[in-house]
Design an enzyme around this catalytic site. Structure first.
Site, PDB file in Angstrom:
ATOM      1  N   ARG A 215       0.878  -1.172   0.000  1.00  0.00           N
ATOM      2  CA  ARG A 215       0.000   0.000   0.000  1.00  0.00           C
ATOM      3  C   ARG A 215       0.913   1.218   0.000  1.00  0.00           C
ATOM      4  O   ARG A 215       1.650   1.440   0.955  1.00  0.00           O
ATOM      5  CB  ARG A 215      -0.870   0.016   1.252  1.00  0.00           C
ATOM      6  CG  ARG A 215      -1.857  -1.136   1.330  1.00  0.00           C
ATOM      7  CD  ARG A 215      -2.779  -0.948   2.514  1.00  0.00           C
ATOM      8  NE  ARG A 215      -3.572  -2.125   2.790  1.00  0.00           N
ATOM      9  CZ  ARG A 215      -4.724  -2.416   2.175  1.00  0.00           C
ATOM     10  NH1 ARG A 215      -5.196  -1.617   1.236  1.00  0.00           N
ATOM     11  NH2 ARG A 215      -5.392  -3.511   2.488  1.00  0.00           N
TER      12      ARG A 215
ATOM     13  N   ASP B  35     -13.573  -5.986  -1.288  1.00  0.00           N
ATOM     14  CA  ASP B  35     -14.597  -5.096  -0.717  1.00  0.00           C
ATOM     15  C   ASP B  35     -15.684  -4.704  -1.715  1.00  0.00           C
ATOM     16  O   ASP B  35     -16.744  -4.216  -1.312  1.00  0.00           O
ATOM     17  CB  ASP B  35     -13.944  -3.821  -0.167  1.00  0.00           C
ATOM     18  CG  ASP B  35     -13.091  -4.081   1.055  1.00  0.00           C
ATOM     19  OD1 ASP B  35     -13.130  -5.206   1.575  1.00  0.00           O
ATOM     20  OD2 ASP B  35     -12.361  -3.166   1.473  1.00  0.00           O
TER      21      ASP B  35
HETATM   22  O1  F6P Z   1      -8.216  -5.080   0.704  1.00  0.00           O
HETATM   23  C1  F6P Z   1      -9.353  -4.728   1.423  1.00  0.00           C
HETATM   24  C2  F6P Z   1      -9.193  -5.116   2.861  1.00  0.00           C
HETATM   25  O2  F6P Z   1      -9.067  -6.514   2.983  1.00  0.00           O
HETATM   26  C3  F6P Z   1     -10.315  -4.608   3.747  1.00  0.00           C
HETATM   27  O3  F6P Z   1     -11.461  -5.399   3.708  1.00  0.00           O
HETATM   28  C4  F6P Z   1      -9.633  -4.577   5.089  1.00  0.00           C
HETATM   29  O4  F6P Z   1     -10.273  -3.658   5.932  1.00  0.00           O
HETATM   30  C5  F6P Z   1      -8.242  -4.154   4.751  1.00  0.00           C
HETATM   31  O5  F6P Z   1      -8.032  -4.526   3.406  1.00  0.00           O
HETATM   32  C6  F6P Z   1      -7.160  -4.780   5.582  1.00  0.00           C
HETATM   33  O6  F6P Z   1      -5.952  -4.180   5.233  1.00  0.00           O
HETATM   34  P1  F6P Z   1      -4.494  -4.744   5.515  1.00  0.00           P
HETATM   35  O7  F6P Z   1      -4.181  -5.784   4.480  1.00  0.00           O
HETATM   36  O8  F6P Z   1      -3.621  -3.554   5.363  1.00  0.00           O
HETATM   37  O9  F6P Z   1      -4.513  -5.311   6.897  1.00  0.00           O
END
Ligand code: F6P
Length: 356
Positions: free
Chosen positions: A73, A135
């Protein structure tokens, strides 16, 4: 023709299947194709490190989960902020795109990925986006790839939880992913036969949820299954931003809304409760047959757009058609569950409680 690919943001099933479809379409229809990948999302492009991807690399990728390129990200907001060397991440990406002589960059990602893709377009890069996320919250497309696989996994989990809950006469709360949008909780909840479905879009009332539990047992049910969206909020919390809610809950010693709800239900109704967080199981593993077809359609269409020189767009599903939207029109916008829409009503009128 020389094209690049990257996968950015949280992963999901189907990323490899989409890259495979893009590549096979180009290899089949264009005489000279060179494909490179960027590892770890935009981070790889910022570093300017291109990994050659040959035709053979895409064979057998249809069913492979995750992303062979890796992902990170990289916050959109940081893209235009100067780094220690005085240059921005955006400038580095544009320079890498030009130095490598790319004709097109395919960006597979969610809302944040599309925002950065729109920035690259504004700088003159040819970009085609593909809508990824469990999502299903990307504006302008009926569905995103990875969503239906996650629905299958979560619905199956709800079913499994039901049998053990029935054995023990328990009320089981199952936390489903989705911080801002409740699509996954809604679909999995309906498909998994949940008695109560709690979504970020519909703030819930504790009394209503407890009443649904009590009434369910009074009507002869042996268990109550509650699907809780990760971002679901009590009606009293609704005016607050997510971060503020998390802060207040932490102060009160509650880790998640699901845990809090489990404790309150047990206390007020006397039902024995248990909470399960499904977590990353929903994102991992191979894509479902539905998603493999969708990924092939989306990827192949993206390659068609590239061959036709149609850039600055993101591929989308509208009705049963694959189409595209201009990136600036959809970048940064989300698609939410309509609390009064047909799907919620259909479930509500069959007795599902949404806590309102
Ligand atoms: O990619 C979407 C998601 O899975 C959401 O549903 C969730 O809230 C978030 O990413 C979790 O993020 P990370 O992978 O940064 O923990």
């Amino acid at each position: 023709m020389k094209v690049g690919m990257l996968t950015s943001g949280g992963d999901c099933a189907g990323l490899n299947a989409v890259m495979r479809a893009i590549a096979l379409n180009l290899y089949t229809n264009v005489k000279n194709v060179e494909i490179v990948g960027f590892r770890d999302g935009y981070a790889g492009l910022i570093r300017g490190e291109a990994v050659p991807m040959r035709r053979a690399d895409f064979e057998g990728m249809l069913r492979v989960g995750g992303t062979v390129l890796g992902t990170t990200r990289t916050p959109f907001k940081l893209m235009s902020v100067p780094e220690a060397d005085g240059s921005t991440r955006l400038a580095k990406m544009v320079a890498a795109y030009r130095r490598l002589g790319l004709d097109c960059l395919f960006t597979l990602g969610g809302a944040g990925t599309h925002r950065t893709a729109a920035l690259l377009c504004a700088e003159g890069c040819n970009v085609i986006g593909l809508p990824k996320t469990i999502d299903n919250d990307i504006y302008g497309t009926d569905v995103t790839f990875g969503f239906h696989t996650a629905v299958d996994v979560a619905a199956d989990a709800l079913e499994r939880v039901r049998t053990t809950s029935e054995s023990h006469r328990r009320t089981m709360l199952v936390e489903v992913m989705g911080n801002k949008a409740g699509w996954l909780t809604l679909y999995a909840g309906i498909a998994g036969g949940a008695d109560v479905i709690l979504l970020p879009e519909i703030p819930f009332n504790l009394d209503k949820v407890c009443a649904a539990v009590t009434q369910g047992y009074a009507a002869g049910k042996r268990c109550i299954v509650i699907a809780v969206g990760e971002g679901a909020a009590l009606d009293s919390e609704a005016p607050f931003k997510r971060r503020e809610r998390v802060f207040v809950r932490t102060e009160r010693g509650e880790t998640t809304v699901t845990q809090h709800l489990a404790e309150v239900i047990q206390e007020r109704t006397g039902a024995e409760t248990r909470a399960t967080v499904l977590g990353y199981i929903q994102r991992g593993g191979e894509p479902s047959a539905y998603d493999r077809v969708l990924c092939t359609r989306l990827g192949s269409y993206a390659a068609q757009l590239c061959r036709a020189g149609r850039f600055g767009v993101t591929v989308a599903v509208s009705g049963n058609r694959i189409t595209f939207n201009a990136l600036p029109d959809i970048a940064g916008k989300y698609k939410f569950v309509d609390p009064n829409g047909e799907i919620v009503r259909a479930a509500e009128e069959t007795g599902v409680c949404f806590g309102r």
